[in-house]
Design an enzyme around this catalytic site. Structure first.
Site, PDB file in Angstrom:
ATOM      1  N   ASP A 210       5.139 -30.579  -4.003  1.00 18.26           N
ATOM      2  CA  ASP A 210       3.585 -30.612  -4.286  1.00 18.26           C
ATOM      3  C   ASP A 210       2.778 -30.954  -2.982  1.00 18.26           C
ATOM      4  OD1 ASP A 210       0.902 -31.088  -5.063  1.00 18.26           O
ATOM      5  OD2 ASP A 210       1.596 -31.750  -7.021  1.00 18.26           O
TER       6      ASP A 210
ATOM      7  N   TYR B  74       4.926 -43.904 -10.499  1.00 18.38           N
ATOM      8  CA  TYR B  74       4.623 -42.602 -10.788  1.00 18.38           C
ATOM      9  C   TYR B  74       3.889 -41.759  -9.823  1.00 18.38           C
ATOM     10  CZ  TYR B  74       3.148 -38.316 -13.137  1.00 18.38           C
ATOM     11  OH  TYR B  74       2.780 -37.019 -13.407  1.00 18.38           O
TER      12      TYR B  74
ATOM     13  N   LYS C  25       5.495 -35.378 -11.448  1.00 17.37           N
ATOM     14  CA  LYS C  25       6.864 -34.993 -11.926  1.00 17.37           C
ATOM     15  C   LYS C  25       7.546 -34.303 -10.920  1.00 17.37           C
ATOM     16  CE  LYS C  25       7.479 -36.121 -16.337  1.00 17.37           C
ATOM     17  NZ  LYS C  25       8.705 -36.783 -16.208  1.00 17.37           N
TER      18      LYS C  25
END
Ligand code: 13P
Ligand code: 13P
Ligand code: MG
Ligand code: MG
Length: 365
Positions: free
Chosen positions: A11, A226, A229
């Site tokens: 990403d 974080y 994902k």
């Protein structure tokens, strides 16, 4: 001829938000791959949601510096473009600044396999957004171990001896092997916890031939916080003594629950979609999967065929929407929200820290 199939993804910025891919980034990837094509046999570029997917075939083997280097160059150039266009989360999966030979530990996900190409070599590459590598556990079990799903386990003498599953503990970084059908209960005891135990590789017991490989990187663990994902990819070989194409697709007809979705901390139904629908919208989802079917032809990628396109998976998509509606009404409550152990690497520690000094002992009332 030995051929290596490398699926490398990252990403590098979403358009719009975390929903999809800006066409300019796909163009950069295609341009660079076209320039580098002498070192490759073939390539194909696609995306699932906000993840750029590079599919390359070559003869250089796995973890190859040149091949990983091409992917790194693409991700770097795309990150620069994503920044220029102010795309969301530009360079999200790029955790390091300098390339040191291969992509391990650098953020991008990889699934690579070297095979002796059979007279006919059908493969399916699954690519997902808004979920984690353990999302492949359930379909892999069904494809390679459940005769109610894969008829060939009973009827094909090459499938009959079963398959061996390599499972990784992504928290403690160790692995274990299970030979099925004998070891079925032990395997299920672990892979039912897909946030921690992830099927990395499946081999055919008949001759130890690798039939499936998945990406297993855990970004959050590498980054220490974080950062999105680990939207995974998986390669599965099909037919002639391996599960048929339709047996490989069959488990996806059930929109099972996976972890990911909004902010990476919700369970939601896994929705198989056509390429053109690989945009995550409602509540940044639902988590989506596309399936690109190819026939290898001396390493050339004949295809892709969009395997989830069409009416056969309409019921699954409708059911997934119904399930999304049902579970969404739980709002911030489990089991929609992930459990505490799963939240450990997301945004919960920040909230707990803020409350640190507010806790009081429980006394007798
Ligand atoms: P931010 O808008 O703060 O990035 O968080 C929302 C989100 O999309 C989480 O990934
Ligand atoms: P990605 O991991 O696909 O960037 O999604 C992040 C997110 O938080 C979506 O809500
Ligand atoms: Mg993103
Ligand atoms: Mg993503």
């Amino acid at each position: 001829m030995k051929v290596t199939l490398s699926v490398i993804k990252a990403d590098i910025g979403g358009f719009v938000g975390h929903s999809g891919m800006h066409p300019a980034l796909m163009d950069i990837a295609k341009e660079i791959l076209e320039k580098e094509k002498d070192g490759l046999i073939d390539y194909y570029v696609t995306h699932c949601g906000d993840d750029l997917e590079l599919i390359m075939t070559h003869t250089k083997g796995i973890d190859n510096q040149e091949v990983h280097g091409i992917a790194w160059k693409i991700f770097e150039k795309c990150t620069a473009k994503a920044k220029e266009l102010k795309l969301y989360g530009a360079g999200q999966d790029i955790l390091k600044t300098a390339f040191s030979g291969n992509l391990k530990g650098m953020g991008p996900g990889t699934a690579e396999i070297t095979i002796e190409e059979r007279p006919s070599e059908p493969i399916i590459i699954f690519m997902a957004d808004k979920t984690e590598p353990g999302a492949w556990n359930l379909p892999l079990y069904k494809i390679f171990a459940d005769p109610f799903s894969t008829a060939g386990l009973i009827f094909d003498p090459k499938l009959h001896p079963g398959f061996t599953f390599e499972v990784h503990d992504v928290v403690e970084h160790k692995r274990v092997f299970f030979k099925l059908p004998e070891d079925m209960y032990n395997l299920l005891a672990l892979i039912g916890q897909p946030g921690r135990f992830v099927i990395k590789r499946v081999k055919r017991n008949l001759d130890n031939e690798t039939v499936s490989i998945s990406s297993t990187q855990r970004l959050s663990m590498m980054a220490g916080k974080y950062v999105g994902k680990d939207d995974p990819v998986m390669i599965v070989r099909c037919q002639s003594g391996m599960p048929a194409v339709g047996e490989v697709l069959e488990p996806f007809a059930f929109p099972y629950m996976v972890a990911g979705w909004m902010r990476g901390c919700h369970h939601g139904p896994f929705m198989p979609v056509a390429f053109e629908d690989a945009q995550c919208t409602r509540f940044d989802g639902p988590p989506r999967v596309i399936a690109a079917g190819f026939q290898l032809n001396n390493g050339k990628l004949e295809g892709p065929v969009d395997m989830f396109k069409g009416p056969a998976f309409d019921w699954t998509r409708n059911k997934a929407n119904e399930m999304a509606d049902y579970i969404r009404r739980h709002g911030p409550f489990e089991p929609h929200r992930l459990s505490e152990s799963e939240m450990e690497y997301t945004t919960l520690p920040g909230v707990m820290k803020k409350l640190e000094n507010k806790w009081l002992p429980v006394t007798q009332e």
